[in-house]
Design a protein around this motif. Structure first.
Motif, PDB file in Angstrom:
ATOM      1  N   GLY A  58       6.647 -17.323  -1.374  1.00 14.92           N
ATOM      2  CA  GLY A  58       5.831 -16.243  -1.926  1.00 14.92           C
ATOM      3  C   GLY A  58       4.544 -16.762  -2.543  1.00 14.92           C
ATOM      4  N   TYR A  59       4.620 -17.914  -3.184  1.00 15.81           N
ATOM      5  CA  TYR A  59       3.435 -18.528  -3.784  1.00 15.81           C
ATOM      6  C   TYR A  59       2.399 -18.849  -2.703  1.00 15.81           C
ATOM      7  N   TRP A  60       2.853 -19.474  -1.615  1.00 16.28           N
ATOM      8  CA  TRP A  60       1.926 -19.845  -0.541  1.00 16.28           C
ATOM      9  C   TRP A  60       1.366 -18.614   0.164  1.00 16.28           C
ATOM     10  N   VAL A  61       2.198 -17.582   0.338  1.00 19.68           N
ATOM     11  CA  VAL A  61       1.710 -16.332   0.939  1.00 19.68           C
ATOM     12  C   VAL A  61       0.656 -15.701   0.029  1.00 19.68           C
ATOM     13  N   GLY A  62       0.909 -15.719  -1.283  1.00 19.77           N
ATOM     14  CA  GLY A  62      -0.069 -15.185  -2.227  1.00 19.77           C
ATOM     15  C   GLY A  62      -1.386 -15.938  -2.192  1.00 19.77           C
ATOM     16  N   LEU A  63      -1.310 -17.273  -2.136  1.00 19.42           N
ATOM     17  CA  LEU A  63      -2.544 -18.059  -2.026  1.00 19.42           C
ATOM     18  C   LEU A  63      -3.298 -17.743  -0.744  1.00 19.42           C
ATOM     19  N   TRP A  64      -2.545 -17.598   0.346  1.00 24.70           N
ATOM     20  CA  TRP A  64      -3.179 -17.268   1.631  1.00 24.70           C
ATOM     21  C   TRP A  64      -3.885 -15.910   1.545  1.00 24.70           C
ATOM     22  N   LYS A  65      -3.225 -14.936   0.903  1.00 24.26           N
ATOM     23  CA  LYS A  65      -3.829 -13.610   0.772  1.00 24.26           C
ATOM     24  C   LYS A  65      -5.078 -13.649  -0.095  1.00 24.26           C
ATOM     25  N   ILE A  66      -5.065 -14.477  -1.130  1.00 21.81           N
ATOM     26  CA  ILE A  66      -6.254 -14.612  -1.978  1.00 21.81           C
ATOM     27  C   ILE A  66      -7.396 -15.235  -1.173  1.00 21.81           C
ATOM     28  N   MET A  67      -7.089 -16.292  -0.428  1.00 21.54           N
ATOM     29  CA  MET A  67      -8.138 -16.993   0.332  1.00 21.54           C
ATOM     30  C   MET A  67      -8.700 -16.135   1.465  1.00 21.54           C
ATOM     31  N   THR A  68      -7.883 -15.269   2.050  1.00 22.54           N
ATOM     32  CA  THR A  68      -8.357 -14.451   3.161  1.00 22.54           C
ATOM     33  C   THR A  68      -8.782 -13.050   2.730  1.00 22.54           C
ATOM     34  N   GLY A  69      -8.648 -12.734   1.431  1.00 22.13           N
ATOM     35  CA  GLY A  69      -9.083 -11.436   0.912  1.00 22.13           C
ATOM     36  C   GLY A  69      -8.181 -10.279   1.294  1.00 22.13           C
ATOM     37  N   GLN A  70      -6.927 -10.557   1.605  1.00 26.14           N
ATOM     38  CA  GLN A  70      -5.986  -9.500   1.977  1.00 26.14           C
ATOM     39  C   GLN A  70      -5.458  -8.796   0.727  1.00 26.14           C
ATOM     40  N   SER A  71      -4.932  -7.601   0.933  1.00 23.60           N
ATOM     41  CA  SER A  71      -4.412  -6.804  -0.156  1.00 23.60           C
ATOM     42  C   SER A  71      -3.010  -7.276  -0.548  1.00 23.60           C
ATOM     43  N   PHE A  72      -2.663  -7.101  -1.829  1.00 24.69           N
ATOM     44  CA  PHE A  72      -1.339  -7.453  -2.328  1.00 24.69           C
ATOM     45  C   PHE A  72      -0.382  -6.271  -2.361  1.00 24.69           C
ATOM     46  N   THR A  73      -0.849  -5.099  -1.946  1.00 25.41           N
ATOM     47  CA  THR A  73       0.007  -3.923  -2.016  1.00 25.41           C
ATOM     48  C   THR A  73       1.064  -3.967  -0.916  1.00 25.41           C
ATOM     49  N   ALA A  74       2.251  -3.510  -1.267  1.00 27.49           N
ATOM     50  CA  ALA A  74       3.355  -3.477  -0.315  1.00 27.49           C
ATOM     51  C   ALA A  74       3.423  -2.104   0.336  1.00 27.49           C
ATOM     52  N   LYS A  75       3.740  -2.091   1.616  1.00 28.63           N
ATOM     53  CA  LYS A  75       3.883  -0.836   2.332  1.00 28.63           C
ATOM     54  C   LYS A  75       5.306  -0.316   2.097  1.00 28.63           C
ATOM     55  N   VAL A  76       5.393   0.931   1.651  1.00 27.51           N
ATOM     56  CA  VAL A  76       6.696   1.541   1.383  1.00 27.51           C
ATOM     57  C   VAL A  76       6.935   2.601   2.448  1.00 27.51           C
ATOM     58  N   ASN A  77       8.100   2.572   3.060  1.00 28.37           N
ATOM     59  CA  ASN A  77       8.412   3.521   4.139  1.00 28.37           C
ATOM     60  C   ASN A  77       9.373   4.612   3.688  1.00 28.37           C
ATOM     61  N   ARG A  78       9.341   4.972   2.425  1.00 32.56           N
ATOM     62  CA  ARG A  78      10.236   6.011   1.941  1.00 32.56           C
ATOM     63  C   ARG A  78       9.596   7.352   2.012  1.00 32.56           C
TER      64      ARG A  78
END
Length: 78
Positions: A58-78
């Motif tokens: 999760g830490y590495w995914v978070g760093l990747w998202k920060i470096m690539t400017g991706q959103s941290f929001t989770a998609k909810v399918n409820r």
């Protein structure tokens, strides 16, 4: 990275294996302190490994998202 570098450098291989062995030893010792039942000790060692790998991933995914400017929001399918 340590696993890949250990293929090329014997010193890094020795350090890498030593750190992993120390981790398993300490996980076993702390699991043994928590319970004396061997089955529960083995389950706790697995739990410790799962928690640390999940947190690290999760830490590495978070760093990747920060470096690539991706959103941290989770998609909810409820």
């Amino acid at each position: 990275v340590g696993g890949m570098l250990s293929l090329f450098f014997k010193v890094i291989f020795c350090l890498y294996v030593s750190v992993i062995a120390l981790y398993f030893l300490l996980a076993f010792v702390f699991a043994l302190k928590a319970t004396k039942n061997l089955r529960e000790v083995l389950i706790l060692v697995w739990v410790f490994i799962s928690i640390h790998l999940s947190y690290g991933w999760g830490y590495w995914v978070g760093l990747w998202k920060i470096m690539t400017g991706q959103s941290f929001t989770a998609k909810v399918n409820r």
